[in-house]
Scaffold this motif. Structure first.
Motif, PDB file in Angstrom:
ATOM      1  N   LEU A  62     -39.732  79.494 -11.787  1.00 23.42           N
ATOM      2  CA  LEU A  62     -39.839  79.080 -10.469  1.00 23.42           C
ATOM      3  C   LEU A  62     -41.477  78.934  -9.981  1.00 23.42           C
ATOM      4  O   LEU A  62     -42.458  79.037 -10.787  1.00 23.42           O
ATOM      5  CB  LEU A  62     -39.622  80.451  -9.777  1.00 23.42           C
ATOM      6  CG  LEU A  62     -38.232  80.856  -9.730  1.00 23.42           C
ATOM      7  CD1 LEU A  62     -37.804  82.188  -8.867  1.00 23.42           C
ATOM      8  CD2 LEU A  62     -37.294  79.762  -9.291  1.00 23.42           C
ATOM      9  N   VAL A  63     -41.639  77.924  -8.998  1.00 26.88           N
ATOM     10  CA  VAL A  63     -42.825  77.587  -8.713  1.00 26.88           C
ATOM     11  C   VAL A  63     -43.829  78.737  -8.287  1.00 26.88           C
ATOM     12  O   VAL A  63     -43.198  79.786  -7.658  1.00 26.88           O
ATOM     13  CB  VAL A  63     -42.867  76.848  -7.347  1.00 26.88           C
ATOM     14  CG1 VAL A  63     -43.959  76.521  -6.663  1.00 26.88           C
ATOM     15  CG2 VAL A  63     -42.136  75.436  -7.657  1.00 26.88           C
ATOM     16  N   GLY A  64     -44.938  79.007  -8.972  1.00 26.71           N
ATOM     17  CA  GLY A  64     -45.802  80.106  -8.525  1.00 26.71           C
ATOM     18  C   GLY A  64     -45.667  81.126  -9.553  1.00 26.71           C
ATOM     19  O   GLY A  64     -46.269  82.062  -9.439  1.00 26.71           O
ATOM     20  N   ASP A 114     -29.767  81.408  -7.142  1.00 22.49           N
ATOM     21  CA  ASP A 114     -31.040  81.815  -7.516  1.00 22.49           C
ATOM     22  C   ASP A 114     -32.203  81.168  -6.993  1.00 22.49           C
ATOM     23  O   ASP A 114     -33.377  81.350  -6.540  1.00 22.49           O
ATOM     24  CB  ASP A 114     -31.388  81.673  -8.963  1.00 22.49           C
ATOM     25  CG  ASP A 114     -30.239  82.764  -9.598  1.00 22.49           C
ATOM     26  OD1 ASP A 114     -29.978  83.561  -9.039  1.00 22.49           O
ATOM     27  OD2 ASP A 114     -29.827  82.272 -10.584  1.00 22.49           O
ATOM     28  N   ALA A 115     -32.113  79.394  -6.711  1.00 26.68           N
ATOM     29  CA  ALA A 115     -33.474  79.037  -6.314  1.00 26.68           C
ATOM     30  C   ALA A 115     -32.872  77.322  -6.419  1.00 26.68           C
ATOM     31  O   ALA A 115     -31.825  77.038  -6.229  1.00 26.68           O
ATOM     32  CB  ALA A 115     -34.596  79.141  -7.254  1.00 26.68           C
ATOM     33  N   GLY A 173     -43.874  71.891  -6.023  1.00 22.96           N
ATOM     34  CA  GLY A 173     -44.884  73.023  -5.246  1.00 22.96           C
ATOM     35  C   GLY A 173     -44.756  72.439  -3.823  1.00 22.96           C
ATOM     36  O   GLY A 173     -44.658  73.353  -2.955  1.00 22.96           O
ATOM     37  N   ASP A 174     -44.832  71.201  -3.315  1.00 26.91           N
ATOM     38  CA  ASP A 174     -44.897  70.589  -2.035  1.00 26.91           C
ATOM     39  C   ASP A 174     -43.598  70.851  -1.257  1.00 26.91           C
ATOM     40  O   ASP A 174     -43.498  71.392  -0.208  1.00 26.91           O
ATOM     41  CB  ASP A 174     -45.372  69.180  -2.254  1.00 26.91           C
ATOM     42  CG  ASP A 174     -46.984  68.989  -2.452  1.00 26.91           C
ATOM     43  OD1 ASP A 174     -47.581  69.999  -2.551  1.00 26.91           O
ATOM     44  OD2 ASP A 174     -47.316  67.493  -2.723  1.00 26.91           O
ATOM     45  N   TYR A 184     -37.201  75.734  -8.355  1.00 33.06           N
ATOM     46  CA  TYR A 184     -37.646  75.702  -9.829  1.00 33.06           C
ATOM     47  C   TYR A 184     -38.750  74.527 -10.189  1.00 33.06           C
ATOM     48  O   TYR A 184     -38.861  73.723  -9.315  1.00 33.06           O
ATOM     49  CB  TYR A 184     -36.569  75.006 -10.475  1.00 33.06           C
ATOM     50  CG  TYR A 184     -35.315  76.254 -10.624  1.00 33.06           C
ATOM     51  CD1 TYR A 184     -35.499  77.106 -11.421  1.00 33.06           C
ATOM     52  CD2 TYR A 184     -34.134  75.782 -10.097  1.00 33.06           C
ATOM     53  CE1 TYR A 184     -34.533  78.179 -11.646  1.00 33.06           C
ATOM     54  CE2 TYR A 184     -33.192  76.899 -10.023  1.00 33.06           C
ATOM     55  CZ  TYR A 184     -33.305  78.256 -10.810  1.00 33.06           C
ATOM     56  OH  TYR A 184     -32.375  78.913 -10.937  1.00 33.06           O
ATOM     57  N   ASP A 185     -39.589  74.996 -10.897  1.00 28.28           N
ATOM     58  CA  ASP A 185     -40.684  74.283 -11.251  1.00 28.28           C
ATOM     59  C   ASP A 185     -40.474  73.042 -12.250  1.00 28.28           C
ATOM     60  O   ASP A 185     -40.951  73.220 -13.450  1.00 28.28           O
ATOM     61  CB  ASP A 185     -42.026  74.943 -11.674  1.00 28.28           C
ATOM     62  CG  ASP A 185     -43.121  74.641 -11.897  1.00 28.28           C
ATOM     63  OD1 ASP A 185     -43.464  73.286 -11.210  1.00 28.28           O
ATOM     64  OD2 ASP A 185     -44.256  74.748 -12.036  1.00 28.28           O
ATOM     65  N   GLY A 186     -39.921  71.992 -11.716  1.00 24.90           N
ATOM     66  CA  GLY A 186     -39.522  70.682 -12.381  1.00 24.90           C
ATOM     67  C   GLY A 186     -38.273  70.222 -11.643  1.00 24.90           C
ATOM     68  O   GLY A 186     -38.123  70.785 -10.537  1.00 24.90           O
ATOM     69  N   TYR A 187     -37.801  69.079 -12.319  1.00 28.39           N
ATOM     70  CA  TYR A 187     -36.600  68.393 -11.556  1.00 28.39           C
ATOM     71  C   TYR A 187     -35.648  68.091 -12.615  1.00 28.39           C
ATOM     72  O   TYR A 187     -35.820  68.338 -13.871  1.00 28.39           O
ATOM     73  CB  TYR A 187     -37.148  67.763 -10.773  1.00 28.39           C
ATOM     74  CG  TYR A 187     -37.765  66.235 -11.199  1.00 28.39           C
ATOM     75  CD1 TYR A 187     -36.946  65.229 -11.240  1.00 28.39           C
ATOM     76  CD2 TYR A 187     -39.064  66.394 -11.648  1.00 28.39           C
ATOM     77  CE1 TYR A 187     -37.593  63.913 -12.001  1.00 28.39           C
ATOM     78  CE2 TYR A 187     -39.685  65.044 -12.352  1.00 28.39           C
ATOM     79  CZ  TYR A 187     -38.946  63.999 -12.422  1.00 28.39           C
ATOM     80  OH  TYR A 187     -39.497  62.787 -12.931  1.00 28.39           O
TER      81      TYR A 187
END
Length: 287
Positions: A62-64, A114-115, A173-174, A184-187
């Motif tokens: 996850l982001v962060g 979850d996200a 993040g944005d 999620y930190d990705g795509y």
């Protein structure tokens, strides 16, 4: 020739060529490291493309949440996710191309249990008029998708500065700050014929001949040979120049001797031999 190489001008040239050779050897050694890194990256990415599908939460943090997996662990892995598309938050990622066409990626958040997973559903060609293109709505209800995972783009997406729901990048993040939801930190890029691709140009799969992009592996190997060859040529240059100059001087000496009326082709005089030796040592032709 060895006497000539001891002259100051050749000593300076030899020192300069030694420095050039050291630089070339350093560049060649760096290219060896680049070659090994490119081969390793390509092996990882090819392995990712052929690996079994995993749930998105098993791959993307996850982001962060801290440092996530590396690009080599994420890129081109197939992930599965189940959720509903949020059409109200979708965006057009500008300055993208497929083949020879310029246009936009259609980015739609998928809300999972979850996200949020940012999903590129496909490509939309840019209109000649410059107006924002019409985009198909995502399917309603719960969907399960399989898609290629990609690492997050780090530059800010500039969403507040761009018109027509456009963004400059896929920056989770944005997006997370605007959605106010875990993201999620990705795509992911949808594969062909997955829910949500209808009416869009499907994104091509990765080129597995050189998935890391940039120079091909054989090119890096050729650069190694090229730089080491340059180093050898630099070291050989003073000797080649001294040899050429020695031959030139000897040719000039021979011409002057033949022009001398006292010249005996069988046995030159002692004076002629002494003059030839001095000319060869100090670089002054016989006059």
């Amino acid at each position: 020739m060895l006497t000539l190489l001891r002259q100051p001008r050749y000593a300076a040239l030899t020192a300069l060529m030694a420095v050039v050779a050291i630089v070339c050897v350093g560049a060649g050694t760096w290219q060896i490291a680049r070659f090994e890194q490119k081969r390793t990256d390509n092996e990882h990415l090819r392995a990712n493309a052929s690996a079994r599908a995993v749930a998105v939460g098993e791959l993307l943090p996850l982001v962060g949440s801290g440092d996530g997996p590396s690009r080599d662990q994420v890129e081109f892995r197939t992930i599965r996710a189940t959720g509903t598309y949020d059409a109200s938050a979708q965006a057009l990622v500008r300055n993208r191309s497929v083949g020879d066409d310029d246009g936009f990626l259609l980015l739609t958040p998928l809300r999972t249990a979850d996200a949020v997973l940012l999903v590129v559903r496909g490509f939309v060609k840019q209109l000649d008029s410059g107006a924002a293109p019409a985009v198909p709505a995502p399917p309603a209800g719960t969907v399960t998708i399989e898609a290629r995972a990609l690492p997050a783009e780090t530059r800010h997406d500039q969403a507040t500065q761009l018109p027509g729901h456009q963004v400059e990048s896929v920056n989770p993040g944005d997006q997370a700050r605007r959605l106010q939801l875990p993201t999620y930190d990705g795509y992911a890029e949808l594969k062909a014929r997955q829910p949500g691709t209808a009416g869009l140009v499907a994104l091509p799969g990765p080129d597995l001949s050189n998935p890391a992009g940039g120079a091909l592996e054989p090119q890096h190997f050729a650069y190694v040979i090229q730089w080491y060859l340059f180093a050898a040529l630099a070291l050989a240059a003073p000797f080649a120049m001294a040899r050429a100059e020695t031959r030139q001087r000897r040719a000039a000496i021979d011409f002057d001797l033949v022009s001398d009326p006292a010249y005996d082709p069988v046995e030159p005089s002692a004076e002629q031999r002494r003059a030839a030796k001095l000319a060869d040592r100090y670089g002054r032709p016989v006059g």
